[in-house]
Structures are given as structure tokens and as C-alpha cells.
Design an enzyme around this catalytic site. Structure first.
Site, PDB file in Angstrom:
ATOM      1  N   CYS A   2     -51.884  14.908 -25.049  1.00  0.00           N
ATOM      2  CA  CYS A   2     -50.857  15.532 -25.877  1.00  0.00           C
ATOM      3  C   CYS A   2     -50.713  16.979 -25.425  1.00  0.00           C
ATOM      4  CB  CYS A   2     -51.269  15.547 -27.348  1.00  0.00           C
ATOM      5  SG  CYS A   2     -51.715  13.933 -27.971  1.00  0.00           S
ATOM      6  N   ARG A  30     -46.261  16.140 -21.474  1.00  0.00           N
ATOM      7  CA  ARG A  30     -47.595  15.634 -21.809  1.00  0.00           C
ATOM      8  C   ARG A  30     -47.563  14.551 -22.891  1.00  0.00           C
ATOM      9  NH1 ARG A  30     -51.648  18.982 -19.977  1.00  0.00           N
ATOM     10  NH2 ARG A  30     -53.064  18.085 -21.508  1.00  0.00           N
ATOM     11  N   TRP A  77     -48.820  12.209 -27.542  1.00  0.00           N
ATOM     12  CA  TRP A  77     -48.887  10.998 -26.730  1.00  0.00           C
ATOM     13  C   TRP A  77     -49.835  10.100 -27.518  1.00  0.00           C
ATOM     14  CZ3 TRP A  77     -46.683   8.779 -22.612  1.00  0.00           C
ATOM     15  CH2 TRP A  77     -47.376   7.774 -21.940  1.00  0.00           C
ATOM     16  N   ASN A 103     -55.777  17.385 -28.857  1.00  0.00           N
ATOM     17  CA  ASN A 103     -55.506  16.555 -27.682  1.00  0.00           C
ATOM     18  C   ASN A 103     -56.839  15.953 -27.272  1.00  0.00           C
ATOM     19  OD1 ASN A 103     -54.755  15.505 -25.182  1.00  0.00           O
ATOM     20  ND2 ASN A 103     -55.030  17.476 -24.155  1.00  0.00           N
ATOM     21  N   GLY A 104     -56.951  14.629 -27.311  1.00  0.00           N
ATOM     22  CA  GLY A 104     -58.208  13.996 -26.929  1.00  0.00           C
ATOM     23  C   GLY A 104     -58.469  12.775 -27.772  1.00  0.00           C
ATOM     24  N   GLU A 469     -51.585  -2.512  -2.117  1.00  0.00           N
ATOM     25  CA  GLU A 469     -51.212  -1.276  -2.803  1.00  0.00           C
ATOM     26  C   GLU A 469     -51.089  -0.123  -1.798  1.00  0.00           C
ATOM     27  OE1 GLU A 469     -49.962  -0.674  -5.499  1.00  0.00           O
ATOM     28  OE2 GLU A 469     -50.311   1.448  -5.876  1.00  0.00           O
ATOM     29  N   LYS A 473     -47.647   1.968  -1.241  1.00  0.00           N
ATOM     30  CA  LYS A 473     -47.607   3.410  -1.502  1.00  0.00           C
ATOM     31  C   LYS A 473     -47.005   4.172  -0.333  1.00  0.00           C
ATOM     32  CE  LYS A 473     -48.241   3.674  -4.720  1.00  0.00           C
ATOM     33  NZ  LYS A 473     -48.346   3.366  -6.121  1.00  0.00           N
ATOM     34  N   GLU A 476     -43.215   3.372   0.049  1.00  0.00           N
ATOM     35  CA  GLU A 476     -42.247   3.892  -0.924  1.00  0.00           C
ATOM     36  C   GLU A 476     -42.094   5.406  -0.892  1.00  0.00           C
ATOM     37  OE1 GLU A 476     -43.233   3.095  -5.045  1.00  0.00           O
ATOM     38  OE2 GLU A 476     -45.345   3.435  -4.675  1.00  0.00           O
ATOM     39  N   HIS A 492     -51.913 -15.609  12.244  1.00  0.00           N
ATOM     40  CA  HIS A 492     -50.912 -16.677  12.196  1.00  0.00           C
ATOM     41  C   HIS A 492     -49.507 -16.114  12.288  1.00  0.00           C
ATOM     42  CE1 HIS A 492     -54.052 -19.591  11.196  1.00  0.00           C
ATOM     43  NE2 HIS A 492     -54.576 -18.592  10.509  1.00  0.00           N
ATOM     44  N   LYS A 584     -38.725   5.342 -12.057  1.00  0.00           N
ATOM     45  CA  LYS A 584     -40.089   5.179 -12.603  1.00  0.00           C
ATOM     46  C   LYS A 584     -40.179   3.884 -13.404  1.00  0.00           C
ATOM     47  CE  LYS A 584     -44.298   6.690 -13.538  1.00  0.00           C
ATOM     48  NZ  LYS A 584     -45.262   6.456 -12.452  1.00  0.00           N
TER      49      LYS A 584
HETATM   50  C1  F6R Z   1     -45.190   1.787  -7.300  1.00  0.00           C
HETATM   51  C2  F6R Z   1     -44.610   1.727  -8.622  1.00  0.00           C
HETATM   52  C3  F6R Z   1     -43.870   0.508  -9.015  1.00  0.00           C
HETATM   53  C4  F6R Z   1     -44.324   0.069 -10.419  1.00  0.00           C
HETATM   54  C5  F6R Z   1     -43.489  -1.114 -10.910  1.00  0.00           C
HETATM   55  C6  F6R Z   1     -43.972  -1.628 -12.242  1.00  0.00           C
HETATM   56  O1  F6R Z   1     -45.815   3.010  -7.074  1.00  0.00           O
HETATM   57  O2  F6R Z   1     -44.748   2.648  -9.380  1.00  0.00           O
HETATM   58  O3  F6R Z   1     -44.046  -0.517  -8.095  1.00  0.00           O
HETATM   59  O4  F6R Z   1     -45.676  -0.279 -10.344  1.00  0.00           O
HETATM   60  O5  F6R Z   1     -42.143  -0.717 -11.019  1.00  0.00           O
HETATM   61  O6  F6R Z   1     -43.888  -0.657 -13.221  1.00  0.00           O
HETATM   62  P1  F6R Z   1     -44.699  -0.791 -14.577  1.00  0.00           P
HETATM   63  O7  F6R Z   1     -46.144  -0.728 -14.249  1.00  0.00           O
HETATM   64  O8  F6R Z   1     -44.229   0.349 -15.400  1.00  0.00           O
HETATM   65  O9  F6R Z   1     -44.333  -2.121 -15.149  1.00  0.00           O
END
Ligand code: F6R
Length: 589
Positions: A2, A30, A77, A103-104, A469, A473, A476, A492, A584
Site C-alpha cells: 500500500c 502502490r 492494495w 503497509n504490510g 519463460e 521474456k 517480448e 527432432h 499488461k
Molecule cells: C509475460 C506476460 C504475459 C502474461 C499473460 C497472462 O511477461 O506478462 O504473458 O503472463 O498475459 O497475464 P495474467 O497473469 O495477468 O493472466
């Protein structure tokens, strides 16, 4: 996570309300579930608070009209208790004379609440925080002065906190800190105390960073500070001048949110483990459901799918029938009653996951969600809601939330396997140690990989989701084409692309070193340049190697692959926080 702010001034004015509001706007990243402000004026203590974003609550509650010489503000939060008006901070004692923002997470709040209720205290919220004003009230009732009472309240707490408290009639803000940030800003005739520097940066650049287990109080002209042994601290030596602008300061000095969030991972993992510990009854119920289910379907998208795949491999190894499901392909599964669905999603809003759980719920499955955002759509539609509580993630690429997804899964598995929890409790330190060891080498690897057009990431067993992963990363945020393959499968087909200098990243969590070593040699024989990230076992003949010792290999590998991607992106001059074409949260199918 928070955001908190306190302002204490020689003058009583509305200007302080405006300053509190502007600080809350800068703290909103936050947390954005609810907002609240307390003011102390010559007419007493006043609280205005509600669910919603800063702008909405400020308008609706007319916060800028509040008057006083002491102000507290909070943007929440949600952790304990849903985001509602009554769970919004500040929280007060029975008589409304003491207000607290926090916050905590207070781990022992249930015991404290029971004890306080047995003494006649009346609670108005479901939060862990509310025990604090009641504790202060209780100690004052027993004859302590306000500071003694505050200190005794803090001593009763087990958990993490940045706490601010004000008392009607007092021109000072009491504060205490453990594991969550708290910084004092020293002004002229007024002082500030907040979760981060941007909160008060327009008003002062003279700061004092509070350390763990320190506490004290701030008046308009002084700061009284005690260390963890109760010794008075000479603050003069610790005052610093910051020359940051707001943008730099909100990244706490890091150039990007992504790198800040990778470095936040140890703290985030600690919050995750603490909160799962305090929700142990829920975890045990979920374990019962796992044991009774015919099949476990684990659904997620992108990074969350990779965490789900990791979980699924582990469950299958335990003899529990499990299917990992890419969310956008949910309609391919014919599920039935007796299935238990695990929905993994940072945002809790990803539409494909939501559609998937709706379909499977209709077909009789029970739903467990693992999300970061409290009361998100996926959480709301689940039978069991597990939260990672990693705090908001601003960088578009998931980093600390992937690490906390893994930590949550490992925690659930520890309970399922009846393992000693001592190992998982070390998780925050494991992540912290890894990050401090690998920053230099990951930068070197990232800089090299930035120059390539194609990369293979290879893994086996539990290293495969981590390789996937790693590839996602770097793809993207650095816009380098990267593909993950089960290392054995690479023969293969994919190996035909390999020629001199082709980069191959091998992820080895220490389980299948011999087989991975064979795959490494096959690639090497075709001229590949090998980058080996290996935990607890050595790999021979890599061109560049990161060798780590770790009790929880996945939690060491996660920050390594993230750092490599980060350094590749910045080598190419890209903004890793805002990769092109990505959002996001993906809310369209
Ligand atoms: C990769 C990334 C995306 C999310 C995906 C699912 O760095 O951020 O691949 O992982 O869009 O998002 P959530 O986890 O919010 O369902």
C-alpha cells in the site's frame, strides 16, 4: 503493498489536505483499491475514506476541504479483507481518537483481535491493521503515555509493517518500520513521512531513510528516532539530499520498473510466503480438494501458463493426474464433475482464463484461483481464492509475479508433500542471494544475446517451463526471436537450424544434468554458442556459464532469465517497461 503518507505542520490549513491528495496520487501505483485520509485539527480527529481510486474518493468525500495540522493518507492494495469502504484505512480505536495507516501484513492479528475483543474492543473492519489502534488505545487505558503505548503496540506485532499513527490533540506522527519502506522528508516548519520519496518530493529533497525495527515520532520541526535496541539515533548523520525528479524517484533510482521489480522479488516472495502461512487453513482445504479430485486442470496464459506447467509436472510426479492448459485453448477440454481447476493469473482479469473457468464451472468443476490482484474477476468467480500479494507490477512483462507464482506453488507442494516448511521459508533469501550473484554475468549474456536474431532455450523436466519463460521474456522485451524446446526434442527438427555461433541457452535445475550435457554436446558439435545456467551441478563445455548453488533451483533460475532479458532489451535501447504491441492485461479473446 500500500502507499502511506503523513504530514505534520506548525500551521493548521487546508493546504495540507491538498498536499496529502497530491502525495496519494503519486503513491497510487502502490495500490488502488481504496483511499482514506485522517486529519488532526483543533477540533479533533476526522476520517474520510472509501473504496475507489484516489481521484474518485477525493471528489466524493471532499477530502481537499479537510483541515488540520496533522494528516495521514493511505492508498490500499487489499491483503486482509476485501476492498470495501469499511476496510479502507485509516483504522481507528473504539472512540475514534487514534488513527492508523499501515503497509504490510500482521501475521498474529487473529490472536490479537480475539484478545482485544475479549477486553471489550469493538472492531469495524476485517483488516489485520485494525488491531494496531486498539492496541494503542488499550495500552493508553492502562496508563501509558502515547509514545509508550505506540511502542508497546508495535512490540505485540508479528509481521511486516510500515505504520503511521496519529492521536487526537497530538501534533506528532508516530511511526515504526519492519520490512516495508518508510522515508522521512524534512521540510521547513513541516515534516513528511511516506512509503517512498516521490510522495513528498515536490516539498523537500532532504530525506532520512528509516531502517528495519526503528521507530519514533515526527513533529513539525524534529524527528525522534530509536533503533531496535531502544537507543536514540542521531539523525543528522543519516540525512541525505536527493537530486531525483519524480519519474526517477518513483522507480526508486532504478532506470526502469522492470529492473526495480526484479529487485523487489525477495520482498515480494516474503510477502507471499507470510500471507500463505497466515492463510494456512485455506491452503489445507485446497490440499483436501486436490486429494479428492479426479483430475487437476491448471489454466493460465503466457507467464502464468509457465508457472502452471511447472505445477502440473510436479503434481504428475506425485501421481496426481494433472493437465496444464493454455487458457486460449480452453474449449478443447471436456471437463466434468470431479475436476479441480487451478486458475493462475497475475491480473486475475485475463479473459481466456475467465472464459475457461466459467465453462469448466458450468460443467461441474470446482475452481481455485491464484491471483495477485485481490477480488479480481477470476478470484471473484472461484471457490477458493489464493493471493500472492506481490504488490502491483508496473512493468508489462511479468517478473516478480512469476517468481511469487512459483513460490506459491512450491508452498502448496510443501504442504501437500508434508515437507518441513523451513526450506520454503528461506525462499526470499535464496532469491536475494541469486540476484546479488548474477547481475554482472546476466548483463554480459544479455548484451551478447541482444545481437542475435534467433535463440533456443532448452530444458528438461522442471527446467522446461523455466526455459519457456526465459524465451518468452527475451522475445517480448528485446524483440529477439527465441524458442524454447524440451532439450531431447530439439534433435527432432530444431537442430537443423544450428550453425556456427547459433545461441543456445541451456537451463539446468540440477535434476537431469547428464542428459542435458548430452544435448549440450550435440548443439556444440554443430557450432552452437552455449550459455549454460546450471544449479547445483556443473555443466562442461559451455561458452558462458552461470553456476549457482540453491536449495530451491526454480527460484534462482527465475530472476536469472529475467535479468538476461532485461539487459538484452536495454542493450538494444528498448524500453522494457512498455514493450510494443503488448498490454499488461489482456481482456479480449
Ligand atoms: C509475460 C506476460 C504475459 C502474461 C499473460 C497472462 O511477461 O506478462 O504473458 O503472463 O498475459 O497475464 P495474467 O497473469 O495477468 O493472466
Amino acid at each position: 503493498m500500500c502507499g502511506i503518507i503523513g504530514i505534520v505542520s506548525l500551521k493548521e490549513s487546508k493546504k495540507l489536505a491538498e498536499m496529502t491528495v497530491s502525495a496519494l496520487k503519486r503513491l497510487e501505483y502502490r495500490g488502488y483499491d481504496s483511499v482514506g485520509v485522517a486529519s488532526v485539527s483543533s477540533s479533533g480527529l476526522e476520517i474520510r475514506k472509501a473504496k475507489g481510486k484516489v481521484e474518485e474518493v477525493v471528489l466524493h468525500k471532499k477530502i481537499e476541504e479537510m483541515e488540520g495540522y496533522v494528516f495521514l493518507g493511505h492508498t490500499r492494495w487489499a491483503t486482509h479483507g476485501a476492498p470495501t469502504d469499511y476496510n479502507a484505512h485509516p483504522h481507528t480505536d473504539c472512540n475514534g481518537n487514534i488513527a492508523v495507516v499501515h503497509n504490510g501484513t500482521i501475521k498474529n492479528y487473529k490472536e490479537l483481535r480475539e484478545e482485544l475483543e475479549s477486553l471489550g474492543h469493538k472492531f469495524k473492519s476485517e483488516t489485520d491493521t485494525e488491531v494496531i489502534p486498539h492496541l494503542i488505545e488499550e495500552f493508553m487505558k492502562r496508563g501509558m503515555d502515547p509514545f509508550q503505548a505506540f511502542k508497546s503496540a508495535i512490540k505485540s506485532l508479528d509481521g511486516s509493517y510500515a505504520v503511521l499513527a496519529v492521536i487526537s490533540g497530538e501534533r506528532r506522527i508516530f511511526f515504526a518500520k519492519r520490512d516495508n519502506p518508510l522515508i522521512i522528508g524534512l521540510g521547513e516548519g513541516q515534516n513528511f513521512i511516506a512509503s517512498d520519496i516521490p510522495a513528498f518530493l515536490p516539498y523537500t529533497k532532504r530525506i532520512l531513510v528509516i531502517r528495519d525495527d526503528e521507530l519514533g515520532f515526527v513533529t513539525p520541526e524534529t524527528v525522534y528516532l530509536e533503533d531496535k535496541d531502544g537507543n536514540v539515533v542521531n539523525i543528522k548523520e543519516r540525512i541525505r539530499i536527493v537530486d531525483w525528479d519524480i519519474e526517477t524517484a518513483s522507480k526508486e533510482g532504478y532506470p526502469h520498473f522492470m529492473i526495480k521489480e526484479i529487485h523487489e522479488s525477495p520482498r515480494a516472495v516474503k510477502d507471499t510466503i507470510d500471507s500463505l502461512m497466515s492463510d494456512i487453513d485455506l491452503i489445507e482445504k485446497v490440499i483436501e480438494e486436490i486429494k479428492n479430485a479426479e483430475r487437476i486442470i491448471i489454466i493460465g496464459a503466457g507467464t502464468s501458463y509457465h508457472a502452471g506447467l511447472y505445477f502440473s509436472i510436479e503434481l504428475n510426479r506425485l501421481g496426481i493426474n494433472s493437465i496444464p492448459l493454455i487458457a486460449s485453448e480452453y474449449y478443447n477440454v471436456k471437463n466434468k464433475k470431479g475436476d479441480l481447476v487451478f486458475a493462475i493469473s497475475q491480473s486475475g482479469e485475463t479473459i481466456d482464463v475467465l472464459q475457461g473457468i466459467r465453462m469448466m464451472k458450468n460443467n461441474g468443476a470446482k475452481i481455485v484461483s491464484l491471483t495477485n490482484v485481490i477480488e479480481s474477476a477470476i478470484a471473484r468467480e472461484s471457490d477458493y481464492k489464493i493471493y500472492m500479494r506481490a504488490g502491483p507490477e508496473i512493468g508489462v512483462a511479468a517478473t516478480k509475479t512469476f517468481t511469487t507464482q512459483l513460490a506459491s506453488i512450491l508452498f502448496i507442494l510443501s504442504i501437500l508433500k508434508k515437507d518441513n516448511l523451513k526450506k520454503i521459508e528461506k525462499a526470499p533469501d535464496i532469491v536475494r542471494d541469486t540476484i546479488s550473484q548474477v547481475e554482472g554475468l546476466t548483463k554480459k549474456i544479455g548484451e551478447e544475446l541482444a545481437k542475435k536474431s534467433n535463440i533456443y532455450y532448452l530444458g528438461r523436466g522442471l527446467s522446461l517451463p523455466l526455459a519457456m519463460e526465459g524465451a518468452l521474456k527475451i522475445k517480448e522485451i528485446a524483440y529477439v526471436h527465441a524458442e524454447a524446446y524440451p532439450a531431447g526434442e530439439s534433435k527432432h527438427g530444431p537442430i537443423s537450424l544450428v550453425e556456427k555461433g547459433f545461441p543456445v541457452v541451456i537451463i539446468n535445475d540440477g535434476e537431469m544434468t547428464e542428459l542435458l550435457q548430452n544435448n549440450l554436446m550435440e548443439m556444440k558439435a554443430r557450432g552452437a554458442r552455449i550459455y549454460a545456467i546450471s544449479v547445483n551441478k556443473k555443466m562442461k563445455d559451455a561458452d558462458v556459464g552461470i553456476e549457482l548453488q540453491s536449495e530451491i533451483p526454480a527460484l534462482s533460475i527465475a530472476p536469472v532469465i529475467q535479468l538476461i532479458a532485461y539487459y538484452a532489451a536495454i542493450t538494444k535501447g528498448y524500453d522494457p517497461d512498455k514493450p510494443r504491441n503488448l498490454a499488461k492485461t489482456v481482456t479480449v479473446e
